[in-house]
Design a protein around this motif. Structure first.
Motif, PDB file in Angstrom:
ATOM      1  N   UNK A 127      40.811 -44.158  -1.203  1.00  0.00           N
ATOM      2  CA  UNK A 127      39.867 -45.238  -0.939  1.00  0.00           C
ATOM      3  C   UNK A 127      38.578 -44.726  -0.316  1.00  0.00           C
ATOM      4  N   UNK A 128      38.718 -43.810   0.632  1.00  0.00           N
ATOM      5  CA  UNK A 128      37.542 -43.302   1.327  1.00  0.00           C
ATOM      6  C   UNK A 128      36.628 -42.522   0.380  1.00  0.00           C
ATOM      7  N   UNK A 129      37.202 -41.718  -0.492  1.00  0.00           N
ATOM      8  CA  UNK A 129      36.385 -40.981  -1.462  1.00  0.00           C
ATOM      9  C   UNK A 129      35.688 -41.953  -2.400  1.00  0.00           C
ATOM     10  N   UNK A 130      36.411 -42.958  -2.829  1.00  0.00           N
ATOM     11  CA  UNK A 130      35.807 -43.961  -3.715  1.00  0.00           C
ATOM     12  C   UNK A 130      34.644 -44.670  -3.031  1.00  0.00           C
ATOM     13  N   UNK A 131      34.832 -45.053  -1.764  1.00  0.00           N
ATOM     14  CA  UNK A 131      33.789 -45.776  -1.033  1.00  0.00           C
ATOM     15  C   UNK A 131      32.565 -44.899  -0.800  1.00  0.00           C
ATOM     16  N   UNK A 132      32.772 -43.648  -0.366  1.00  0.00           N
ATOM     17  CA  UNK A 132      31.650 -42.741  -0.122  1.00  0.00           C
ATOM     18  C   UNK A 132      30.911 -42.414  -1.420  1.00  0.00           C
ATOM     19  N   UNK A 133      31.621 -42.423  -2.546  1.00  0.00           N
ATOM     20  CA  UNK A 133      30.986 -42.122  -3.823  1.00  0.00           C
ATOM     21  C   UNK A 133      29.953 -43.173  -4.207  1.00  0.00           C
ATOM     22  N   UNK A 134      30.113 -44.379  -3.687  1.00  0.00           N
ATOM     23  CA  UNK A 134      29.164 -45.453  -3.986  1.00  0.00           C
ATOM     24  C   UNK A 134      27.752 -45.064  -3.544  1.00  0.00           C
ATOM     25  N   UNK A 135      27.639 -44.336  -2.437  1.00  0.00           N
ATOM     26  CA  UNK A 135      26.324 -43.956  -1.929  1.00  0.00           C
ATOM     27  C   UNK A 135      25.646 -42.937  -2.842  1.00  0.00           C
ATOM     28  N   UNK A 136      26.421 -41.994  -3.374  1.00  0.00           N
ATOM     29  CA  UNK A 136      25.837 -40.969  -4.250  1.00  0.00           C
ATOM     30  C   UNK A 136      25.618 -41.506  -5.662  1.00  0.00           C
ATOM     31  N   UNK A 185      27.930 -35.479   5.553  1.00  0.00           N
ATOM     32  CA  UNK A 185      29.356 -35.678   5.795  1.00  0.00           C
ATOM     33  C   UNK A 185      29.623 -36.394   7.086  1.00  0.00           C
ATOM     34  N   UNK A 186      30.902 -36.656   7.324  1.00  0.00           N
ATOM     35  CA  UNK A 186      31.312 -37.350   8.540  1.00  0.00           C
ATOM     36  C   UNK A 186      32.708 -36.883   8.914  1.00  0.00           C
ATOM     37  N   UNK A 187      32.831 -36.498  10.200  1.00  0.00           N
ATOM     38  CA  UNK A 187      34.151 -36.170  10.740  1.00  0.00           C
ATOM     39  C   UNK A 187      34.812 -37.426  11.263  1.00  0.00           C
ATOM     40  N   UNK A 188      36.109 -37.342  11.486  1.00  0.00           N
ATOM     41  CA  UNK A 188      36.841 -38.470  12.058  1.00  0.00           C
ATOM     42  C   UNK A 188      38.111 -38.001  12.748  1.00  0.00           C
ATOM     43  N   UNK A 189      38.402 -38.625  13.884  1.00  0.00           N
ATOM     44  CA  UNK A 189      39.631 -38.315  14.625  1.00  0.00           C
ATOM     45  C   UNK A 189      40.178 -39.602  15.203  1.00  0.00           C
ATOM     46  N   UNK A 190      41.441 -39.873  14.979  1.00  0.00           N
ATOM     47  CA  UNK A 190      42.029 -41.096  15.530  1.00  0.00           C
ATOM     48  C   UNK A 190      42.548 -40.833  16.943  1.00  0.00           C
ATOM     49  N   UNK A 191      43.014 -41.869  17.591  1.00  0.00           N
ATOM     50  CA  UNK A 191      43.479 -41.768  18.971  1.00  0.00           C
ATOM     51  C   UNK A 191      44.537 -40.698  19.132  1.00  0.00           C
ATOM     52  N   UNK A 192      44.478 -39.997  20.251  1.00  0.00           N
ATOM     53  CA  UNK A 192      45.457 -38.975  20.616  1.00  0.00           C
ATOM     54  C   UNK A 192      45.480 -37.815  19.624  1.00  0.00           C
ATOM     55  N   UNK A 193      44.406 -37.674  18.844  1.00  0.00           N
ATOM     56  CA  UNK A 193      44.278 -36.562  17.883  1.00  0.00           C
ATOM     57  C   UNK A 193      45.390 -36.580  16.844  1.00  0.00           C
ATOM     58  N   UNK A 194      45.799 -37.795  16.452  1.00  0.00           N
ATOM     59  CA  UNK A 194      46.870 -37.949  15.457  1.00  0.00           C
ATOM     60  C   UNK A 194      46.363 -37.617  14.058  1.00  0.00           C
ATOM     61  N   UNK A 195      45.162 -38.103  13.720  1.00  0.00           N
ATOM     62  CA  UNK A 195      44.611 -37.918  12.379  1.00  0.00           C
ATOM     63  C   UNK A 195      43.263 -37.211  12.462  1.00  0.00           C
ATOM     64  N   UNK A 196      43.092 -36.171  11.649  1.00  0.00           N
ATOM     65  CA  UNK A 196      41.808 -35.497  11.527  1.00  0.00           C
ATOM     66  C   UNK A 196      41.261 -35.687  10.128  1.00  0.00           C
ATOM     67  N   UNK A 197      39.982 -36.083  10.027  1.00  0.00           N
ATOM     68  CA  UNK A 197      39.365 -36.372   8.732  1.00  0.00           C
ATOM     69  C   UNK A 197      38.062 -35.590   8.572  1.00  0.00           C
ATOM     70  N   UNK A 198      37.721 -35.314   7.314  1.00  0.00           N
ATOM     71  CA  UNK A 198      36.341 -34.943   6.989  1.00  0.00           C
ATOM     72  C   UNK A 198      36.002 -35.502   5.617  1.00  0.00           C
ATOM     73  N   UNK A 199      34.860 -36.179   5.554  1.00  0.00           N
ATOM     74  CA  UNK A 199      34.326 -36.685   4.297  1.00  0.00           C
ATOM     75  C   UNK A 199      33.040 -35.926   4.016  1.00  0.00           C
ATOM     76  N   UNK A 200      33.030 -35.125   2.938  1.00  0.00           N
ATOM     77  CA  UNK A 200      31.887 -34.286   2.621  1.00  0.00           C
ATOM     78  C   UNK A 200      31.182 -34.730   1.356  1.00  0.00           C
ATOM     79  N   UNK A 201      29.846 -34.686   1.397  1.00  0.00           N
ATOM     80  CA  UNK A 201      29.029 -35.092   0.255  1.00  0.00           C
ATOM     81  C   UNK A 201      28.054 -33.975  -0.096  1.00  0.00           C
TER      82      UNK A 201
END
Length: 779
Positions: free
Chosen positions: A565-574, A653-669
Motif C-alpha cells: 500500500x505504501x509503495x502504491x501511495x508514494x508512487x502517486x506523487x511520481x 524519501x522518508x524514514x519511519x519508526x513505530x513505538x518502542x522501535x518495533x517497526x523500521x521503515x524506509x520509503x525511497x523515491x
C-alpha cells in the motif's frame, strides 16, 4: 408414430423418452457447441494429466511452477481394505452393483432432499468423472451454462455419460484406484498417499479403520471436517463413517465400538518438502491471479499456463542480495544488544513472563495435544520440552541440530524479518518483491500480508493534505509543545506528542524542513489545522486501502498498513498525481500458446499534478534540509559527494519508526522508481531498545541504500541517476524556501547543487528521526 399409440399417457411417455434421447444425443455431440466439451472414449482411455503452470520474470527467467506434486499414484494393492470399505459404505454402497449411475440411489436422494434431508446421489464413478474430466467447469459447459435449470441438467447428464464410459473401459478396482489418486483431502493434499502421510505419517496400506474413516469423512467437506483445524467435527464425522461401515457389514459391532472410542491420533511429525521451488513471489502471483482464475475458470495447478510477471530478475537479485547483506548485520546487532536476555518486552520494557506459553498455545499442534492428553499440561509440556532433530534457518545456511519445540520457538521468535517492494510508477509495473528473509522457513509475506505501524512514513500524507488545501512548502510553524483535545468513540481525549529527543527547539521551520527533519510537534499542529479526518481521506485517495482511525496521531503512523500500500501511495506523487493499480503479471499464455490475458496500466487522477510535484520537492528535503532523516544515505558510495551526485542525482524519501522501535521503515523515491522497505520482528513484543539501533534510518534505510547502489551500477537496467522531473504544470505556490545554513535553490527544478561544506549541514552519521514513542493511539 405417436398417433398410433391410443393411450394418451403412453403417448406422452413416448414423446418424453424421445426428446430425452434427442437431448442426450445433442449433449454427447455438443450440438452447435451449445453444451460444451464431453470426453469421448479416447479421452476416457487416455485421461489428460494435469499440466503445471509456469511463472517467468519479465526477462524470461523461470521463477517457479504450480503443480500438484502430491498426486504420486498408488496401485490397488497399496490400499488398505478399511479405506475401500469406508469409501463404499459412505459414498456409494451399491458401487459393485451399478454400471456407473445408480438411479435407485439418485431417486431416493431426490426424495430425501425434497423432505429436507439433503443427500447426494452421485456414485463413486460419477465423482471420478467430475474430478478427472472437470465436467462442471465453465469451459466444459458451453452456452447452456447461462440457463440455470438446463445448466444443472446438462452437467448431470454429462457425468452420467462419462461414468458409463469409465465403467465400460475400467473395472471396479481400477476405478477405485483412480478415485483415490485424484480426490483432494485438504491442506494441499491430493490423493490418498499424501493424505495418509500428512495426517497419520503412514502409508495407505497401514491405515486402520478409524484412520481410514477419518480421511473418508473429510470427503464430504475437507475444511469442515479437517482433523487439524476442526478436530471435534472430524471425530463426529469419523464415527458416522464407522457407523456406516458397521451398518453394511464391513465392521463387526465390537470393532465399531473399539474404533469409535479411539481419539483421532494424528501424527503431524512428517514434514514434506512442499516449498521446493516455491517463493514469496510465486505465492504473490497466485494470490494476484486468484480472482482472474475464478472469473475465467482456470486452474493454475492443472491448466499449463505460462505466466509472465513484471519482475526484473536482475533487480530482484540485487534486492535479495541487499536484504541478505543488511539483515545478517542487523541480526548480529540484535543479538549483541540483548545477549542472554529475552527480548519479548511490554511497552515499559518489562519481560513478558507468559510469552512462550502463549506462543505454544497459538500453534495448531497445541489443540491436538490438548485433545490427546485431555488437557494434561504435564504431558503437553513434556512434548514441547522433548529434544528433537530438526533443520533450522541460519544466516550461514541451513543447519541440522537438536532442540526442543520450546527452544525452536525461542530461536525463531528472535529472528528479524523484512518486506521490500519496488515499483515503476509510470507503468505500474512491480519490479521487485521480497516477502521475507527465507520463504522455506517463513511463509508469511511481509509485502502484502503483513500490516504494521507506518511510523513517520505516514507523515507525508498530512503534508499532502496541507499542500492541496492552501499551504505551501515555505509556510512556517514553530517547533513547540502541542496539546490537542478531541473526541473519539464518544470520549473526550487529549493528545500531547513529544519530539524524538523529548525537546522543543522553539525554532520556526518551513513545512519542507519540518517534514525532512520529521518533527512531530509541527506535524501534529499541521494535522490539527487541516483535520485528521482529511488526512485519512487523502491517504485513502492516493492508494492506502487499510482502514484508518481518524485520530490526531494518524499522521505519526499509528495505523497498520502494508508495504504494498505504501509503495502504491508514494508512487502517486511520481506519477503526476495519478494513482495506479500495481501490475505484477503482464501476460498469460495457455498450453496451446494462445495469449488469454494481458494486463495493462490502470490509473486515476486523484491529486493535481502541481501538488504531486510539490510533494516530490518536499521529499527531497530528507536529503537536503538540515537534520533530514534520509541523510544516512551519505554513507553509501555514489549517493553524495560521489560521481552520482556530481552527475546530478536526486533521491527523496522518508524514514519511519513505530513505538518502542518495533517497526523500521524506509520509503525511497528516485526519478524512476519507488521502493518500500520494512524491518522488524513478526511478534511486536520483540524489538530493538534504542534509537541508535532500531530507527528506520538504521534498519530499513541501509537496505534501500545497498539496493540502489547495485541498481545504479548496472547500466543495462536503464535506471541511471538523474534529477527529479521538472514541473509538469506551472507551480503557483512558493517552494523556493532556503533553510538555515543551506544555499538558496536557483529556482529551476532541474538545477543541482553540492554543499561546499557538507559537515556544516549534518555529519553523515547523525540521524534525527522524529518518530519514536509517538505512534501509539492516545489513550
Amino acid at each position: 408414430m405417436f398417433k398410433r399409440i391410443s393411450n394418451k399417457y403412453l403417448r406422452y411417455l413416448a414423446i418424453f423418452i424421445y426428446f430425452v434421447i434427442i437431448f442426450v444425443c445433442a449433449i454427447e455431440l455438443n450440438f452447435l457447441w451449445l453444451f460444451g466439451y464431453e470426453p469421448d472414449m479416447h479421452d476416457i482411455k487416455n485421461p489428460t494429466i494435469s499440466v503445471a503452470s509456469e511463472v517467468y520474470t519479465a526477462d524470461g527467467k523461470l521463477i517457479g511452477k504450480y503443480y500438484h506434486e502430491n498426486r504420486s499414484p498408488i496401485e490397488y494393492k497399496d490400499l488398505s481394505p478399511a479405506l475401500i470399505n469406508a469409501l463404499v459404505a459412505t459414498e456409494d454402497v451399491r458401487f459393485y452393483k451399478h454400471g456407473g449411475v445408480d438411479f435407485y440411489s439418485f431417486s431416493t436422494g431426490m426424495l430425501a432432499t425434497a423432505k429436507g434431508d439433503k443427500r447426494g446421489g452421485s456414485t463413486i464413478t460419477q465423482q471420478l468423472a467430475k474430478n478427472l474430466f472437470a465436467t462442471r467447469k465453465r469451459k466444459s459447459q458451453g452456452v447452456m451454462r447461462h440457463i440455470p435449470v438446463i445448466k444443472t441438467l446438462v452437467y448431470k447428464i454429462k457425468e452420467w455419460l462419462t461414468a458409463y464410459k469409465i465403467e465400460h473401459v475400467y473395472n471396479k478396482q481400477q476405478i477405485l484406484t483412480m478415485y483415490f489418486n485424484t480426490v483432494p483431502f485438504g491442506n494441499n493434499s491430493f490423493g490418498i498417499k499424501t493424505a495418509a502421510v500428512k495426517y497419520f505419517n503412514k502409508q495407505p496400506a497401514q491405515l486402520n479403520p478409524a484412520e481410514a474413516a477419518t480421511l473418508i469423512g473429510m470427503l464430504k467437506a475437507t475444511s469442515t471436517y479437517n482433523p487439524i483445524t476442526n478436530p471435534e467435527r472430524s471425530l463426529q464425522r469419523r464415527n458416522t463413517v464407522l457407523g456406516q461401515m458397521q451398518k453394511y457389514g464391513y465392521l463387526k459391532p465390537e470393532e465399531y465400538a473399539a474404533n469409535s472410542k479411539l481419539p483421532l491420533n494424528l501424527d503431524l511429525s512428517y514434514v514434506d518438502d512442499e516449498s521446493t521451488g516455491d517463493s514469496y513471489l510465486r505465492q504473490a502471483v497466485e494470490k494476484w491471479l486468484k480472482k482472474w482464475c475464478k472469473d475465467n475458470d482456470y486452474d493454475l495447478y492443472e491448466d499449463g499456463l505460462k505466466i509472465y510477471t513484471t519482475i526484473d530478475s536482475r533487480m530482484q537479485q540485487y534486492a535479495e542480495d541487499a536484504v541478505a547483506e543488511k539483515m545478517k548485520m542487523l541480526q548480529k546487532r540484535f543479538y549483541n544488544i540483548w545477549g542472554n536476555k529475552n527480548p519479548w518486552r511490554d511497552s515499559k520494557g518489562v519481560e513478558i513472563k507468559d510469552f512462550l506459553l502463549k506462543a505454544e498455545q497459538r500453534l495448531p499442534v497445541y489443540a491436538v495435544l490438548t485433545k490427546k492428553y485431555k488437557g494434561d499440561t504435564v504431558q503437553i509440556n513434556k512434548y514441547f520440552n522433548t529434544q528433537k532433530k530438526m533443520r533450522v534457518f541460519t544466516w550461514h545456511g541451513e543447519r541440522d541440530t537438536t532442540m526442543s519445540s520450546v527452544d525452536s520457538i525461542k530461536y525463531y521468535t528472535k529472528l528479524l524479518n523484512t518486506g521490500m517492494m519496488t515499483m515503476e510508477p509510470s507503468t505500474g509495473k512491480i519490479k521487485v518483491w521480497v516477502g521475507g528473509i527465507d520463504y522455506k522457513y517463513f511463509k508469511y509475506d511481509h509485502v502484502n500480508q503483513a500490516k504494521r505501524q507506518a511510523g513517520s512514513t505516514f507523515k507525508p500524507f498530512a503534508y499532502l493534505t496541507a499542500l492541496d488545501n492552501g499551504y505551501s512548502p515555505c509556510d512556517k510553524f514553530t517547533d513547540k509543545p502541542v496539546s490537542i483535545n478531541y473526541t473519539y468513540e464518544g470520549k473526550q481525549e487529549t493528545w500531547a506528542p513529544n519530539n524524538a529527543d523529548f525537546k522543543f527547539s522553539g525554532m520556526e521551520m518551513s513545512l519542507r524542513w519540518a517534514m525532512g527533519k520529521s518533527v512531530n510537534s509541527i506535524t501534529a499542529q499541521l494535522t490539527e489545522k487541516v483535520g485528521w479526518d482529511k488526512v485519512v481521506d487523502y491517504a485513502h485517495r492516493v492508494g492506502i486501502e487499510s482502514p484508518l482511525k481518524a485520530i490526531p496521531s494518524v499522521s505519526l503512523g499509528s495505523n497498520d498498513v502494508s508495504v504494498y500500500e505504501m509503495v502504491r501511495a508514494y508512487s502517486t506523487f511520481l506519477n503526476k498525481g495519478q494513482k495506479v493499480d500495481p501490475i505484477l503479471v503482464s501476460k498469460i499464455v495457455d498450453r496451446d500458446g494462445k495469449t488469454v490475458a494481458e494486463f495493462t496500466l490502470k490509473q486515476e487522477q486523484v491529486i493535481s499534478p502541481e501538488t504531486a510535484w510539490l510533494m516530490l520537492y518536499m521529499f527531497r528535503g530528507g536529503m537536503e534540509e538540515p537534520g533530514g532523516t534520509s541523510q544516512a544515505l551519505w554513507e553509501y558510495d555514489g549517493l553524495w559527494r560521489s560521481p552520482l551526485w556530481k552527475t546530478e542525482n536526486q533521491i527523496g524519501g522518508k524514514t519511519g519508526t513505530s513505538s518502542d522501535y518495533v517497526d523500521g521503515w524506509y520509503m525511497g523515491i528516485t526519478k524512476d522508481l519507488v521502493t518500500g522497505v520494512w524491518v522488524g520482528d513478526d511478534d511486536r513484543s520483540v524489538h530493538f531498545n534504542s534509537s541508535e539501533s532500531g530507527e528506520g534510518s538504521h534498519t530499513a534505510l541501509p537496505i534501500f541504500g545497498s539496493f540502489m547502489q547495485r541498481v545504479y551500477a548496472d547500466k543495462s537496467l536503464g535506471y541511471g541517476f538523474g534529477l527529479f522531473p521538472k514541473p509538469w504544470v506551472k507551480i503557483s505556490k512558493d517552494y523556493n524556501c532556503p533553510s538555515p545554513r543551506m544555499p538558496k535553490d536557483s529556482g529551476e527544478v532541474d538545477s543541482s547543487w553540492v554543499p561546499v561544506d557538507t559537515s556544516a549541514v549534518l555529519p553523515p552519521a547523525v540521524s534525527t528521526e522524529g518518530e519514536k514513542n509517538e505512534t501509539k493511539p492516545p489513550r
